[in-house]
Design an enzyme around this catalytic site. Structure first.
Site, mmCIF file in Angstrom:
data_model
loop_
_atom_site.group_PDB
_atom_site.id
_atom_site.type_symbol
_atom_site.label_atom_id
_atom_site.label_comp_id
_atom_site.label_asym_id
_atom_site.label_seq_id
_atom_site.Cartn_x
_atom_site.Cartn_y
_atom_site.Cartn_z
ATOM 1 N N LYS A 13 0.837 -1.206 0.000
ATOM 2 C CA LYS A 13 0.000 0.000 0.000
ATOM 3 C C LYS A 13 0.869 1.252 0.000
ATOM 4 O O LYS A 13 0.644 2.187 -0.766
ATOM 5 C CB LYS A 13 -0.927 0.013 1.238
ATOM 6 C CG LYS A 13 -1.855 -1.190 1.326
ATOM 7 C CD LYS A 13 -2.759 -1.134 2.543
ATOM 8 C CE LYS A 13 -2.040 -1.190 3.875
ATOM 9 N NZ LYS A 13 -1.324 -2.470 4.133
ATOM 10 N N ARG A 87 -9.687 0.738 8.809
ATOM 11 C CA ARG A 87 -9.324 -0.655 9.077
ATOM 12 C C ARG A 87 -10.421 -1.431 9.778
ATOM 13 O O ARG A 87 -10.236 -2.623 10.033
ATOM 14 C CB ARG A 87 -8.083 -0.675 9.982
ATOM 15 C CG ARG A 87 -6.781 -0.729 9.219
ATOM 16 C CD ARG A 87 -5.679 -0.601 10.226
ATOM 17 N NE ARG A 87 -4.598 -1.488 9.972
ATOM 18 C CZ ARG A 87 -3.461 -1.110 9.395
ATOM 19 N NH1 ARG A 87 -3.303 0.118 8.981
ATOM 20 N NH2 ARG A 87 -2.494 -1.974 9.236
ATOM 21 N N ARG A 126 11.612 -6.471 4.361
ATOM 22 C CA ARG A 126 11.504 -5.002 4.337
ATOM 23 C C ARG A 126 12.497 -4.388 5.322
ATOM 24 O O ARG A 126 12.674 -4.863 6.439
ATOM 25 C CB ARG A 126 10.090 -4.569 4.737
ATOM 26 C CG ARG A 126 9.995 -3.047 4.917
ATOM 27 C CD ARG A 126 8.589 -2.549 5.004
ATOM 28 N NE ARG A 126 7.801 -3.184 6.035
ATOM 29 C CZ ARG A 126 6.487 -3.015 6.170
ATOM 30 N NH1 ARG A 126 5.834 -2.230 5.334
ATOM 31 N NH2 ARG A 126 5.833 -3.636 7.124
ATOM 32 N N ARG A 160 11.275 -3.070 11.036
ATOM 33 C CA ARG A 160 10.285 -2.492 11.952
ATOM 34 C C ARG A 160 10.005 -3.462 13.089
ATOM 35 O O ARG A 160 9.989 -4.666 12.877
ATOM 36 C CB ARG A 160 8.987 -2.218 11.180
ATOM 37 C CG ARG A 160 8.689 -0.756 11.009
ATOM 38 C CD ARG A 160 7.616 -0.500 9.993
ATOM 39 N NE ARG A 160 6.330 -1.110 10.302
ATOM 40 C CZ ARG A 160 5.254 -0.981 9.526
ATOM 41 N NH1 ARG A 160 5.316 -0.270 8.422
ATOM 42 N NH2 ARG A 160 4.118 -1.568 9.853
ATOM 43 N N ARG A 171 -0.807 -9.665 12.982
ATOM 44 C CA ARG A 171 -1.323 -8.604 12.095
ATOM 45 C C ARG A 171 -2.191 -9.210 10.985
ATOM 46 O O ARG A 171 -3.205 -8.644 10.602
ATOM 47 C CB ARG A 171 -0.164 -7.802 11.495
ATOM 48 C CG ARG A 171 0.470 -6.844 12.513
ATOM 49 C CD ARG A 171 1.831 -6.363 12.076
ATOM 50 N NE ARG A 171 1.784 -5.514 10.908
ATOM 51 C CZ ARG A 171 2.864 -5.243 10.162
ATOM 52 N NH1 ARG A 171 4.040 -5.754 10.473
ATOM 53 N NH2 ARG A 171 2.751 -4.452 9.118
HETATM 54 P P1 AP5 Z 1 4.911 -1.676 1.751
HETATM 55 O O1 AP5 Z 1 4.592 -0.769 0.613
HETATM 56 O O2 AP5 Z 1 5.715 -1.139 2.890
HETATM 57 O O3 AP5 Z 1 3.580 -2.400 2.266
HETATM 58 P P2 AP5 Z 1 2.358 -1.844 3.121
HETATM 59 O O4 AP5 Z 1 1.126 -2.511 2.585
HETATM 60 O O5 AP5 Z 1 2.370 -0.360 3.180
HETATM 61 O O6 AP5 Z 1 2.744 -2.520 4.502
HETATM 62 P P3 AP5 Z 1 2.645 -2.054 6.017
HETATM 63 O O7 AP5 Z 1 3.262 -3.160 6.825
HETATM 64 O O8 AP5 Z 1 3.178 -0.680 6.234
HETATM 65 O O9 AP5 Z 1 1.102 -2.074 6.224
HETATM 66 P P4 AP5 Z 1 0.349 -2.168 7.514
HETATM 67 O O10 AP5 Z 1 -1.017 -1.823 7.054
HETATM 68 O O11 AP5 Z 1 0.432 -3.433 8.271
HETATM 69 O O12 AP5 Z 1 1.117 -1.159 8.478
HETATM 70 P P5 AP5 Z 1 0.788 0.280 9.018
HETATM 71 O O13 AP5 Z 1 2.027 1.012 9.129
HETATM 72 O O14 AP5 Z 1 -0.380 0.869 8.304
HETATM 73 O O15 AP5 Z 1 5.632 -2.973 1.132
HETATM 74 C C1 AP5 Z 1 6.115 -4.008 1.974
HETATM 75 C C2 AP5 Z 1 7.474 -4.497 1.447
HETATM 76 O O16 AP5 Z 1 7.291 -5.169 0.206
HETATM 77 C C3 AP5 Z 1 8.474 -3.365 1.162
HETATM 78 O O17 AP5 Z 1 9.764 -3.835 1.455
HETATM 79 C C4 AP5 Z 1 8.335 -3.095 -0.362
HETATM 80 O O18 AP5 Z 1 9.545 -2.631 -0.940
HETATM 81 C C5 AP5 Z 1 7.969 -4.487 -0.881
HETATM 82 N N1 AP5 Z 1 7.006 -4.490 -1.980
HETATM 83 C C6 AP5 Z 1 5.933 -3.659 -2.158
HETATM 84 N N2 AP5 Z 1 5.242 -4.012 -3.256
HETATM 85 C C7 AP5 Z 1 5.876 -5.094 -3.786
HETATM 86 C C8 AP5 Z 1 5.614 -5.929 -4.934
HETATM 87 N N3 AP5 Z 1 4.564 -5.714 -5.737
HETATM 88 N N4 AP5 Z 1 6.476 -6.956 -5.179
HETATM 89 C C9 AP5 Z 1 7.538 -7.191 -4.359
HETATM 90 N N5 AP5 Z 1 7.848 -6.436 -3.269
HETATM 91 C C10 AP5 Z 1 7.009 -5.402 -2.977
HETATM 92 O O19 AP5 Z 1 0.226 -0.089 10.478
HETATM 93 C C11 AP5 Z 1 1.070 -0.563 11.509
HETATM 94 C C12 AP5 Z 1 0.283 -0.698 12.800
HETATM 95 O O20 AP5 Z 1 -0.274 0.583 13.184
HETATM 96 C C13 AP5 Z 1 -0.946 -1.623 12.741
HETATM 97 O O21 AP5 Z 1 -0.594 -2.983 12.953
HETATM 98 C C14 AP5 Z 1 -1.821 -1.051 13.867
HETATM 99 O O22 AP5 Z 1 -1.347 -1.448 15.122
HETATM 100 C C15 AP5 Z 1 -1.569 0.454 13.733
HETATM 101 N N6 AP5 Z 1 -2.534 1.119 12.833
HETATM 102 C C16 AP5 Z 1 -2.237 1.746 11.655
HETATM 103 N N7 AP5 Z 1 -3.343 2.246 11.090
HETATM 104 C C17 AP5 Z 1 -4.372 1.919 11.929
HETATM 105 C C18 AP5 Z 1 -5.774 2.136 11.875
HETATM 106 N N8 AP5 Z 1 -6.359 2.786 10.840
HETATM 107 N N9 AP5 Z 1 -6.532 1.669 12.896
HETATM 108 C C19 AP5 Z 1 -5.971 1.017 13.954
HETATM 109 N N10 AP5 Z 1 -4.645 0.761 14.052
HETATM 110 C C20 AP5 Z 1 -3.847 1.213 13.047
#
Ligand code: AP5
Length: 214
Positions: A13, A87, A126, A160, A171
């Site tokens: 994402k 979410r 990552r 991370r 997760r």
């Molecule tokens: P990346 O682009 O970083 O993936 P992402 O989907 O953004 O992954 P996140 O882990 O950041 O998502 P998340 O939703 O779990 O975390 P968030 O920070 O929102 O890509 C991942 C890796 O793959 C990278 O190394 C990239 O280079 C590679 N890649 C990308 N695309 C690729 C492809 N097509 N092919 C190959 N490689 C690829 O949330 C973290 C925590 O915060 C949650 O667990 C929760 O505790 C809290 N939180 C955040 N938002 C909320 C909310 N709205 N409500 C409640 N809690 C929340």
């Protein structure tokens, strides 16, 4: 334009949000990034959020909706890419209310669909820069010089804290139980398009471009 990127942890994402920001001159709302900033700055919000994020649980809806409401109010007419928000159904309903109050609407929800084993591989490889936040992947997008950030030159890219295997498993459980139902919520409103997230970064970008151009 307001677009939601929906999908499991590590599907890409944040990666796709970067392309959309450039193409649409948009701003990105990553609730994960906002919460990590609050933790780094040791604010009260950060202290409340940390205990949930460390174990891969969702931060309570009331905290997240408060944060998003303040952030959205500052954006004016700019295009917004929602990355990792909403979410839960309660967050989606909260977003509907916020947008209604602002006289705005959602344009599209892009659901990045991928197998769990693909995201486990992606997240395990990552690495992020602790200074500027640039994201790398040891397999698909490594830095030019090993362990050095291309963007700011910082040596020492980090895994991370919530990217450890036991936290990833939780997760994913939380995603399937609490976030995946949003696909139906938006499908019923005619806003959802599924994108094959199980392909390379450029192929995913091209599929999204085709959907938005159509
Ligand atoms: P990346 O682009 O970083 O993936 P992402 O989907 O953004 O992954 P996140 O882990 O950041 O998502 P998340 O939703 O779990 O975390 P968030 O920070 O929102 O890509 C991942 C890796 O793959 C990278 O190394 C990239 O280079 C590679 N890649 C990308 N695309 C690729 C492809 N097509 N092919 C190959 N490689 C690829 O949330 C973290 C925590 O915060 C949650 O667990 C929760 O505790 C809290 N939180 C955040 N938002 C909320 C909310 N709205 N409500 C409640 N809690 C929340």
């Amino acid at each position: 334009m307001r677009i939601i990127l929906l999908g499991p942890p590590g599907v890409g994402k944040g990666t796709q949000a970067q392309f959309l920001i450039k193409r649409l001159e948009a701003v990105q709302l990553s609730t994960g990034d906002l919460l990590r900033t609050a933790i780094r700055e040791r604010t009260e919000l950060g202290r409340s959020a940390k205990k949930y994020m460390d174990v891969g649980d969702l931060v309570p809806d009331s905290i997240v909706l408060g944060l998003v409401g303040e952030w959205l109010a500052e954006q004016g007419e700019r295009c917004v890419i929602f990355d990792g928000f909403p979410r839960t159904i309660a967050q989606a309903e909260g977003l509907d209310r916020l947008l209604d109050q602002m006289g705005k609407k959602l344009d599209r929800v892009l659901e990045l669909v991928v197998a769990d084993k693909t995201v486990i591989n992606r997240i395990s490889a990552r690495r992020s820069c602790p200074v500027c936040g640039a994201v790398y992947n040891l397999l698909s997008a490594p830095p030019k010089v090993e362990n050095v950030c291309d963007n700011c030159g910082r040596e020492g890219l980090e895994l991370r804290k919530d990217d450890r295997p036991e936290v990833i498993a939780n997760r994913l459980r939380v995603y399937h139980a609490q976030t995946e139902p949003l696909a139906d919520y938006y499908r019923q409103r005619g806003l959802l398009t599924a994108i094959d997230g199980d392909q390379g970064v450029k192929a995913v970008e091209a599929e999204i471009k085709d959907v938005l151009d159509a």
